[in-house]
Design a protein around this motif. Structure first.
Motif, mmCIF file in Angstrom:
data_model
loop_
_atom_site.group_PDB
_atom_site.id
_atom_site.type_symbol
_atom_site.label_atom_id
_atom_site.label_comp_id
_atom_site.label_asym_id
_atom_site.label_seq_id
_atom_site.Cartn_x
_atom_site.Cartn_y
_atom_site.Cartn_z
ATOM 1 N N ILE A 1 -5.476 0.223 -11.947
ATOM 2 C CA ILE A 1 -5.286 1.716 -12.188
ATOM 3 C C ILE A 1 -3.746 1.992 -12.731
ATOM 4 C CG2 ILE A 1 -5.421 4.154 -11.509
ATOM 5 C CD1 ILE A 1 -8.068 3.300 -10.052
ATOM 6 N N ILE A 2 -2.961 1.642 -11.931
ATOM 7 C CA ILE A 2 -1.434 1.826 -12.166
ATOM 8 C C ILE A 2 -1.071 1.050 -13.495
ATOM 9 C CG2 ILE A 2 0.763 1.377 -11.228
ATOM 10 C CD1 ILE A 2 -0.274 1.714 -8.599
ATOM 11 N N LEU A 3 -1.430 0.044 -13.759
ATOM 12 C CA LEU A 3 -1.098 -0.930 -14.751
ATOM 13 C C LEU A 3 -1.978 -0.235 -16.259
ATOM 14 C CD1 LEU A 3 -0.896 -4.491 -13.804
ATOM 15 C CD2 LEU A 3 1.020 -3.075 -14.298
ATOM 16 N N GLU A 4 -3.130 -0.159 -15.965
ATOM 17 C CA GLU A 4 -3.687 0.551 -17.040
ATOM 18 C C GLU A 4 -3.365 1.890 -17.468
ATOM 19 O OE1 GLU A 4 -6.907 0.502 -19.789
ATOM 20 O OE2 GLU A 4 -6.845 -0.957 -18.197
ATOM 21 N N GLY A 5 -2.756 2.630 -16.521
ATOM 22 C CA GLY A 5 -2.246 3.979 -16.887
ATOM 23 C C GLY A 5 -0.686 3.839 -17.491
ATOM 24 N N PHE A 6 -0.075 3.152 -17.220
ATOM 25 C CA PHE A 6 1.263 2.967 -17.652
ATOM 26 C C PHE A 6 1.234 2.179 -19.058
ATOM 27 C CE2 PHE A 6 3.150 3.378 -13.325
ATOM 28 C CZ PHE A 6 3.968 4.570 -13.672
ATOM 29 N N LEU A 7 0.329 1.346 -19.328
ATOM 30 C CA LEU A 7 0.352 0.469 -20.549
ATOM 31 C C LEU A 7 -0.708 1.257 -21.754
ATOM 32 C CD1 LEU A 7 -0.456 -3.165 -19.180
ATOM 33 C CD2 LEU A 7 1.701 -2.089 -20.465
ATOM 34 N N GLU B 1 0.878 -1.189 0.127
ATOM 35 C CA GLU B 1 0.050 0.111 -0.121
ATOM 36 C C GLU B 1 0.975 1.180 0.004
ATOM 37 O OE1 GLU B 1 -3.099 1.813 -0.875
ATOM 38 O OE2 GLU B 1 -3.233 -0.175 -0.469
ATOM 39 N N GLY B 2 2.041 1.131 0.721
ATOM 40 C CA GLY B 2 2.644 2.203 0.716
ATOM 41 C C GLY B 2 3.457 2.524 -0.501
ATOM 42 N N ALA B 3 3.886 1.695 -1.330
ATOM 43 C CA ALA B 3 4.351 1.676 -2.702
ATOM 44 C C ALA B 3 3.282 2.117 -3.617
ATOM 45 C CB ALA B 3 4.720 0.291 -3.170
ATOM 46 N N PHE B 4 2.088 1.865 -3.356
ATOM 47 C CA PHE B 4 1.009 2.095 -4.312
ATOM 48 C C PHE B 4 0.817 3.935 -4.222
ATOM 49 C CE2 PHE B 4 -1.650 -1.696 -4.765
ATOM 50 C CZ PHE B 4 -0.694 -2.161 -5.617
ATOM 51 N N ILE B 5 0.938 4.155 -2.844
ATOM 52 C CA ILE B 5 0.669 5.675 -2.569
ATOM 53 C C ILE B 5 1.923 6.358 -3.185
ATOM 54 C CG2 ILE B 5 0.956 7.372 -0.529
ATOM 55 C CD1 ILE B 5 -0.423 5.229 1.185
ATOM 56 N N LEU B 6 3.178 5.813 -3.341
ATOM 57 C CA LEU B 6 4.197 6.377 -3.767
ATOM 58 C C LEU B 6 4.021 6.694 -5.199
ATOM 59 C CD1 LEU B 6 7.144 5.343 -1.938
ATOM 60 C CD2 LEU B 6 6.159 7.301 -1.589
ATOM 61 N N VAL B 7 3.426 5.812 -6.037
ATOM 62 C CA VAL B 7 3.301 5.613 -7.395
ATOM 63 C C VAL B 7 2.094 6.896 -7.769
ATOM 64 C CG1 VAL B 7 2.440 4.405 -9.578
ATOM 65 C CG2 VAL B 7 4.050 3.382 -7.741
ATOM 66 N N PHE B 8 1.174 6.791 -6.877
ATOM 67 C CA PHE B 8 0.245 7.847 -7.291
ATOM 68 C C PHE B 8 0.438 9.269 -6.644
ATOM 69 C CE2 PHE B 8 -2.756 4.226 -7.338
ATOM 70 C CZ PHE B 8 -3.773 4.679 -8.080
#
Length: 417
Positions: free
Chosen positions: A92-98, A21-28
């Motif tokens: 959402i992260i993968l959809e955004g990058f791809l 979850e911390g990694a997700f927050i950093l990516v966002f």
């Protein structure tokens, strides 16, 4: 009396979940931004018309759909919600990058939330096959791997096979079903007798499942129409889905009564077949131009779903020792296959044959699209199942299958539980 579940999970589950979850927050933080305010009108239209309905489907519908086990109701609903909450962020992260990475930012809007929720649904379908036989740490791993495979498959399909986004997303049923079956086959080849006793249902738990089915039945037309671009296509998708769902509901109860020696209806069979019409018309709904085609699909979908639940599931268990807890193959896999084949047939029938070579090529691409999602579902499921079978994830012992006590604190010593 303390829990008999391995204590080491008390450290590993919070550690990995919070790190993730911390990694997700950093990516966002570094890579995302909201869409410009000028498009707020789209939010006002899509939130109640699509996003809210789909959320009800996946949170309440699929959550209660899995709550039929008499000693696994808490875990069925709560683990479904946890998986969705985690999966949407990763999707959402993968959809955004791809698909939509531009100017070093992922633009977050209502459409990306809808796509993320629908992508996470692949794991919610697959987890029905492994229901009661995995812990939450294994579900985290499965969520990350399955959504990654699904997004990669969708990317390959859209860029190399020229498949449309809405068609790719509607193949989520066959992908999720076969991914879950393959993963489940690698995880557990048999269920011990002491666990089979806990797999029974009660009147209350069956009622919860019926409630989940009804939630999904009501909102399935929104799911099938959410990604279509034109209002005429959306309208046709709503009509076609509703007709197909209505017919499959009638077929489910009729076939159940017809195959019972006393003419009684099995709620288990009804649960599996009532949604088959919505699944079957999903891929081809924008090609269906008359109601009777949707109704025929609802009839066929309900029939094969019922027959798969009544006869095929037992055959899988005996021959290859594949124990599909929620029978996702009958509920989603078989109707999804019917829908994919129907899309190819309708595309063939409606094509202009003035250029037969191009038509043949397009039909080949559509068949390749369906085959790709099935193949990647099976391959990804086998790989995921092998990874999840490692002891490092502290899998529950077979004697603790289908048991909430392996995961939850009860306010008493489970008297009468």
């Amino acid at each position: 009396m303390g829990s008999k579940y391995p204590e080491s999970l008390r450290i590993s589950l919070p550690f990995w979940a919070l790190i993730l979850e911390g990694a997700f927050i950093l990516v966002f933080f570094f890579f995302t931004s909201y869409e410009t305010p000028s498009k707020k009108l789209e939010l006002l239209k899509l939130y109640p018309a699509a996003f809210q309905d789909i959320n009800v489907m996946v949170v309440l519908g699929l959550g209660f759909f899995k709550a039929f086990l008499r000693r696994y109701a808490w875990s069925s609903v709560a683990f479904n919600f946890f998986t969705l909450a985690l999966g949407v962020q990763w999707a959402i992260i993968l959809e955004g990058f791809l698909f939509s990475f531009s100017s070093e930012k992922i633009i977050i809007n209502i459409h990306s939330l809808i796509l993320g929720t629908m992508s996470a649904m692949s794991v919610l379908i697959s987890s029905g096959a492994t229901l009661g036989k995995v812990n939450l740490l294994q579900m985290i791993v499965m969520t990350l791997l399955e959504i990654t495979v699904f997004q990669g498959t969708k990317k390959f399909n859209q860029y190399f096979l020229k498949g449309h986004e809405e068609m790719s997303m509607m193949h989520i049923h066959v992908f999720g079903a076969y991914f879950g079956m393959a993963a489940n086959w690698c995880l557990s080849w048999s269920v011990p007798n002491e666990a089979k006793e806990k797999e029974r249902t009660t009147t209350t738990s069956s009622l919860f499942t019926t409630l989940g089915i009804l939630f999904m039945w009501i909102f399935w037309p929104t799911f099938n129409s959410a990604l279509l671009k034109y209002s005429s296509e959306k309208e046709a998708a709503v009509y076609n889905t509703y007709y197909a769902l209505a017919v499959s509901a009638v077929v489910a109860m009729s076939f159940s009564a017809a195959t019972h020696s006393d003419g009684k209806i099995s709620m288990t069979h009804v649960h599996r077949a009532m949604l088959a019409g919505g699944v079957a018309v999903g891929v081809a709904t924008n090609l269906i131009q008359t109601p009777w085609i949707a109704m025929v699909l609802g009839f066929l979908g309900g029939m094969i779903s019922f027959l798969g639940s009544k006869y095929l599931s037992g055959c899988f268990t005996r021959v290859i020792e594949l124990h599909d807890t929620c029978e996702v193959h009958s509920t989603f896999g078989l109707p999804g296959l019917l829908g994919g084949l129907t899309y190819i047939l309708l595309e063939t029938e409606q094509a202009s044959w003035t250029n037969s070579s191009m038509v043949g090529f397009q039909i080949l691409l559509s068949a390749g699209c369906l085959s790709l999602f099935i193949a990647m579902g099976l391959a990804g499921g086998i790989l995921t199942g092998l990874i999840l079978s490692f002891n490092m994830w502290k899998p529950p012992p077979p004697a603790k299958y289908f048991d909430d006590q392996a995961f939850w604190e009860f306010p008493h010593l489970a008297v009468g539980f």
